[in-house]
Design a protein around this motif. Structure first.
Motif, mmCIF file in Angstrom:
data_model
loop_
_atom_site.group_PDB
_atom_site.id
_atom_site.type_symbol
_atom_site.label_atom_id
_atom_site.label_comp_id
_atom_site.label_asym_id
_atom_site.label_seq_id
_atom_site.Cartn_x
_atom_site.Cartn_y
_atom_site.Cartn_z
ATOM 1 N N LEU A 49 -1.023 -0.995 1.230
ATOM 2 C CA LEU A 49 0.232 -1.678 1.492
ATOM 3 C C LEU A 49 0.903 -1.963 0.158
ATOM 4 C CD1 LEU A 49 2.043 -3.036 3.688
ATOM 5 C CD2 LEU A 49 0.818 -5.161 3.207
ATOM 6 N N ILE A 50 2.179 -1.580 0.050
ATOM 7 C CA ILE A 50 2.956 -1.821 -1.162
ATOM 8 C C ILE A 50 3.949 -2.945 -0.893
ATOM 9 C CG2 ILE A 50 4.398 -0.783 -2.938
ATOM 10 C CD1 ILE A 50 1.701 0.602 -2.644
ATOM 11 N N LEU A 51 3.868 -4.036 -1.653
ATOM 12 C CA LEU A 51 4.734 -5.192 -1.442
ATOM 13 C C LEU A 51 5.830 -5.247 -2.497
ATOM 14 C CD1 LEU A 51 2.104 -7.991 -0.683
ATOM 15 C CD2 LEU A 51 3.294 -6.503 0.925
ATOM 16 N N HIS A 52 7.076 -5.222 -2.042
ATOM 17 C CA HIS A 52 8.231 -5.381 -2.921
ATOM 18 C C HIS A 52 9.340 -6.051 -2.114
ATOM 19 C CE1 HIS A 52 11.277 -4.801 -5.891
ATOM 20 N NE2 HIS A 52 11.959 -3.924 -5.174
ATOM 21 N N PRO A 53 9.561 -7.349 -2.326
ATOM 22 C CA PRO A 53 9.050 -8.215 -3.386
ATOM 23 C C PRO A 53 7.556 -8.526 -3.223
ATOM 24 C CG PRO A 53 10.309 -9.480 -1.807
ATOM 25 C CD PRO A 53 10.499 -8.056 -1.431
ATOM 26 N N ARG A 71 1.315 -4.858 -5.504
ATOM 27 C CA ARG A 71 2.620 -5.487 -5.727
ATOM 28 C C ARG A 71 3.348 -4.692 -6.792
ATOM 29 N NH1 ARG A 71 -1.203 -8.859 -4.150
ATOM 30 N NH2 ARG A 71 -0.644 -10.541 -2.688
ATOM 31 N N GLU A 72 4.192 -3.780 -6.346
ATOM 32 C CA GLU A 72 4.849 -2.857 -7.257
ATOM 33 C C GLU A 72 6.354 -2.848 -6.997
ATOM 34 O OE1 GLU A 72 3.217 -1.715 -9.637
ATOM 35 O OE2 GLU A 72 1.159 -1.961 -8.941
ATOM 36 N N ALA A 78 4.433 2.431 -7.453
ATOM 37 C CA ALA A 78 3.459 2.528 -6.364
ATOM 38 C C ALA A 78 2.604 3.777 -6.515
ATOM 39 C CB ALA A 78 4.177 2.534 -5.021
ATOM 40 N N LEU A 79 3.224 4.898 -6.829
ATOM 41 C CA LEU A 79 2.465 6.140 -7.004
ATOM 42 C C LEU A 79 1.507 6.031 -8.186
ATOM 43 C CD1 LEU A 79 5.251 8.794 -6.334
ATOM 44 C CD2 LEU A 79 3.297 8.248 -4.860
ATOM 45 N N ARG A 80 1.958 5.412 -9.259
ATOM 46 C CA ARG A 80 1.072 5.239 -10.426
ATOM 47 C C ARG A 80 -0.109 4.350 -10.073
ATOM 48 N NH1 ARG A 80 6.112 4.299 -14.550
ATOM 49 N NH2 ARG A 80 6.566 6.505 -14.983
ATOM 50 N N ALA A 81 0.146 3.277 -9.347
ATOM 51 C CA ALA A 81 -0.933 2.368 -8.966
ATOM 52 C C ALA A 81 -1.934 3.055 -8.039
ATOM 53 C CB ALA A 81 -0.353 1.126 -8.294
ATOM 54 N N GLU A 89 -3.761 12.537 -4.008
ATOM 55 C CA GLU A 89 -2.544 12.740 -3.239
ATOM 56 C C GLU A 89 -2.195 11.426 -2.553
ATOM 57 O OE1 GLU A 89 -3.472 17.422 -2.013
ATOM 58 O OE2 GLU A 89 -3.380 15.858 -0.477
ATOM 59 N N ALA A 90 -0.908 11.142 -2.428
ATOM 60 C CA ALA A 90 -0.496 9.900 -1.775
ATOM 61 C C ALA A 90 0.762 10.138 -0.959
ATOM 62 C CB ALA A 90 -0.241 8.800 -2.798
#
Length: 211
Positions: A49-53, A71-72, A78-81, A89-90
């Protein structure tokens, strides 16, 4: 063996669907949870899960224990994390496609066998999901900011292909719909399995007819 992640982008909605008696934030969370359930149920794919904010405790609550919560500030970070987590792959998936068939995410990953990026276009413009071999190529990361934090730019696919050294480096897979406007609710098919949280929240509300 290739390590794959599918991450849901929890970002504020571009549109606001309002229905009598339904809190828009409850609807947002129902959509998000249904999309998360799709990615969490994929075989041989790790959910995230990517949270922004970054401060979204209600969004965090929809995940299963052990799910990475990142939290990106956008898709590039997000891809780097995800790469730092070990992903080869993502796939980044928008939070407003609750009835997305898991097969379509599988098609994205299969398309990465022939290209470094693959996109599932959204009905009406933008993307439903973007899959990338990691680390992402420079031309892709340079193009991503213009797509918006949840890929809402109507010309997102064209922009990615224009940025690539060759258009074929961004494969197009079958598209799907998103719920961004009131009329989009009519695209939900009651006979299609899944989207249980959204289905329960909308129970008793007649949906517009799109089909």
């Amino acid at each position: 063996m290739t390590t794959r992640f599918a991450a849901v982008l929890s970002v504020p909605p571009a549109g606001r669907i309002r229905l009598p008696g339904i809190d828009p934030d409850e609807l947002r969370l129902a959509l998000l949870e249904d999309v998360y359930e799709v990615v969490a149920g994929l075989e041989h794919v790790h959910p995230a899960l990517i949270l922004h904010p970054p401060d979204q405790p209600d969004a965090e609550a929809v995940t299963w224990p052990g799910t990475p919560i990142l939290r990106e500030p956008g898709p590039i970070a997000a891809l780097r994390a995800l790469h730092e987590l070990g992903a080869d792959e993502a796939a980044l998936v928008v939070p407003d496609a609750p009835d997305l068939p898991p097969l379509l995410i599988g098609k994205l990953f299969r398309a990465l066998g022939a290209a470094p990026a693959a996109a599932c276009p959204a009905t009406g413009g933008g993307l439903v999901a973007l899959a990338v071999r990691l680390p992402a190529p420079d031309w892709l990361t340079e193009a991503l900011p213009a797509l918006g934090p949840a890929f809402d730019d109507p010309q997102a696919l064209a922009a990615l292909r224009a940025a690539a050294p060759r258009p074929g480096l961004v494969r197009k897979t079958p598209g799907w719909h998103r719920l961004r406007e009131q009329a989009d609710l009519g695209r939900l098919d009651p006979g299609l399995e899944g989207w249980e949280n959204t289905r329960a929240l909308l129970a008793g509300h007649p949906l517009p007819t799109t089909y």
